[in-house]
Design a protein around this motif. Structure first.
Motif, PDB file in Angstrom:
ATOM      1  N   ILE A 117      12.790  -1.003  10.728  1.00 29.24           N
ATOM      2  CA  ILE A 117      12.195   0.111  10.091  1.00 29.24           C
ATOM      3  C   ILE A 117      13.099   0.835   9.117  1.00 29.24           C
ATOM      4  O   ILE A 117      12.594   1.061   7.914  1.00 29.24           O
ATOM      5  CB  ILE A 117      11.831   1.089  11.222  1.00 29.24           C
ATOM      6  CG1 ILE A 117      10.826   0.628  12.209  1.00 29.24           C
ATOM      7  CG2 ILE A 117      11.601   2.443  10.865  1.00 29.24           C
ATOM      8  CD1 ILE A 117      10.492   1.495  13.249  1.00 29.24           C
ATOM      9  N   MET A 118      14.383   0.727   9.695  1.00 29.11           N
ATOM     10  CA  MET A 118      15.367   1.405   8.471  1.00 29.11           C
ATOM     11  C   MET A 118      15.199   0.604   7.055  1.00 29.11           C
ATOM     12  O   MET A 118      15.579   1.349   6.017  1.00 29.11           O
ATOM     13  CB  MET A 118      16.998   1.256   9.306  1.00 29.11           C
ATOM     14  CG  MET A 118      17.713   2.117   8.528  1.00 29.11           C
ATOM     15  SD  MET A 118      19.314   1.748   9.123  1.00 29.11           S
ATOM     16  CE  MET A 118      20.415   2.490   7.953  1.00 29.11           C
ATOM     17  N   ILE A 119      15.468  -0.738   7.405  1.00 27.52           N
ATOM     18  CA  ILE A 119      15.601  -1.610   6.064  1.00 27.52           C
ATOM     19  C   ILE A 119      14.070  -1.414   5.329  1.00 27.52           C
ATOM     20  O   ILE A 119      14.221  -1.352   4.013  1.00 27.52           O
ATOM     21  CB  ILE A 119      15.690  -2.877   6.459  1.00 27.52           C
ATOM     22  CG1 ILE A 119      17.110  -3.325   6.823  1.00 27.52           C
ATOM     23  CG2 ILE A 119      15.534  -4.063   5.273  1.00 27.52           C
ATOM     24  CD1 ILE A 119      17.571  -4.420   7.515  1.00 27.52           C
ATOM     25  N   ILE A 120      12.984  -1.301   5.892  1.00 24.58           N
ATOM     26  CA  ILE A 120      11.775  -0.977   4.930  1.00 24.58           C
ATOM     27  C   ILE A 120      11.861   0.316   4.538  1.00 24.58           C
ATOM     28  O   ILE A 120      11.603   0.550   3.136  1.00 24.58           O
ATOM     29  CB  ILE A 120      10.721  -1.361   5.973  1.00 24.58           C
ATOM     30  CG1 ILE A 120      10.679  -2.561   6.530  1.00 24.58           C
ATOM     31  CG2 ILE A 120       9.463  -1.207   4.826  1.00 24.58           C
ATOM     32  CD1 ILE A 120       9.479  -3.035   7.405  1.00 24.58           C
ATOM     33  N   ASP A 121      12.223   1.209   5.176  1.00 26.13           N
ATOM     34  CA  ASP A 121      12.484   2.756   4.687  1.00 26.13           C
ATOM     35  C   ASP A 121      13.398   2.557   3.355  1.00 26.13           C
ATOM     36  O   ASP A 121      13.086   3.573   2.477  1.00 26.13           O
ATOM     37  CB  ASP A 121      13.118   3.581   5.588  1.00 26.13           C
ATOM     38  CG  ASP A 121      12.333   3.927   6.883  1.00 26.13           C
ATOM     39  OD1 ASP A 121      10.999   3.811   6.750  1.00 26.13           O
ATOM     40  OD2 ASP A 121      12.941   4.853   7.797  1.00 26.13           O
ATOM     41  N   LEU A 122      14.258   2.018   3.501  1.00 23.81           N
ATOM     42  CA  LEU A 122      15.410   1.682   2.230  1.00 23.81           C
ATOM     43  C   LEU A 122      14.685   1.228   1.119  1.00 23.81           C
ATOM     44  O   LEU A 122      14.924   1.684   0.096  1.00 23.81           O
ATOM     45  CB  LEU A 122      16.569   0.943   2.612  1.00 23.81           C
ATOM     46  CG  LEU A 122      17.594   0.832   1.732  1.00 23.81           C
ATOM     47  CD1 LEU A 122      18.149   1.738   1.087  1.00 23.81           C
ATOM     48  CD2 LEU A 122      18.494  -0.413   2.255  1.00 23.81           C
ATOM     49  N   LEU A 123      13.555   0.191   1.346  1.00 19.99           N
ATOM     50  CA  LEU A 123      12.855  -0.198   0.321  1.00 19.99           C
ATOM     51  C   LEU A 123      11.999   0.626  -0.411  1.00 19.99           C
ATOM     52  O   LEU A 123      11.730   0.605  -1.583  1.00 19.99           O
ATOM     53  CB  LEU A 123      11.919  -1.743   0.764  1.00 19.99           C
ATOM     54  CG  LEU A 123      12.905  -2.680   1.344  1.00 19.99           C
ATOM     55  CD1 LEU A 123      11.873  -3.993   1.680  1.00 19.99           C
ATOM     56  CD2 LEU A 123      14.123  -3.356  -0.091  1.00 19.99           C
TER      57      LEU A 123
END
Lengths: 195, 195
Positions: A117-123
């Protein structure tokens, strides 16, 4: 008696390791996370809608011949005339759909989802900031124009259209800041757990 | 004999807890982190320089009176004529200065720096993507123009200027992707340590 002693020792061990306070931190982090995702959903959705319904028709005086009086020709401004605004609406729609999906994933409470979730938030941060940058650049050009490239300002005519665009960009900018905050909170959460 | 046994037990305990492999992961992560910071430094620095030295002078035929032949007037394109390009050069300069600073902080090897560096990396992602979005929007407008707002394309005249801008944006986009990757790697690193 032996059994009770073992239990007491076990609970003392838990407290020493901060398992209980850790659980409280996890719960409050999860609540804050859900609240911020709801906020990001509302902000990006309203950003997409405010720009997506944006159009303005104005009568613009046009002189065809010097000897004739000026004719009033209707001129339209629509959001999808400018590719930067199309990009803005698309990215905000993606971000608000993802915000809804991530609320469900976050509610499932599985620990393994946290880094994904954190990585997609970053995207989403990258996507939203690039589209905000693009829309702001075109908006500023519309408000001020540029004599060097001979692009005239258009916001003196399409005043309502430009102001509505500015509101949409402000909403989306708040939404992207919330996504940024979500990444920061997840990083601090992982860092706290890693100690 | 007893002492040796204790030592064997302790080392077996270390292996079970993955302390040794954890150390190897930490070292290889730090090396990759340093390499990526160097790469980000080079990419954003060259992005700022390529756009910062960008200018082109061209003779443009201008008709003052229909009865007279067209006069060739020198026209100049400079990067600081457009506010989006000024923003681009400033953000890339900030990002490459920070990349250099963060290499030093990363080399110091203090564990407490990891979340702080990660959060500033994240701010760089937001900053760079917004400036790339702004420059791309203005660049696309220069290449294609827009009939609805009557902004004519200028890249048919200032071809070299536009192409050099495109190269600068591409370099900076790669640089911002490297910063994005740095945040992802730090998140995965914290997540691995938190298990």
């Amino acid at each position: 008696m032996n059994n009770m002693e073992a239990q007491q020792k076990a609970s003392a061990f838990d407290v020493m390791n901060g398992t209980e306070s850790q659980g409280a931190i996890n719960r409050s982090w999860r609540k804050g996370d859900l609240f911020l995702r709801g906020l990001a959903l509302i902000l990006t959705l309203s950003g997409a809608i405010v720009l997506g319904v944006n159009k303005q028709t104005k009568l613009v005086p046009v002189k065809i011949l010097d000897s004739l009086p000026a004719l009033n020709v209707p001129a339209e401004a629509k959001w999808h005339y400018l590719s930067a605004f199309v990009y803005f609406v698309v990215t905000n729609a993606i971000a608000c759909s993802y915000a809804a999906l991530s609320m469900l994933l976050s509610l499932s409470g599985k620990k393994g989802f946290v880094p994904i979730i954190m990585i997609i938030d970053l995207l989403m941060v990258a996507l939203l900031f690039s589209s905000n940058g693009a829309s702001t650049a075109i908006g500023v050009m519309g408000y001020e124009g540029n004599s060097h490239v001979r692009w005239n300002k258009v916001c003196d005519v399409f005043d309502k259209f430009c102001n509505q665009t500015a509101v949409a960009v402000a909403l989306s900018l708040l939404g992207s800041t919330v996504f940024l905050l979500l990444v920061v909170l997840a990083a601090l959460h992982l860092n706290k757990n890693s100690k």
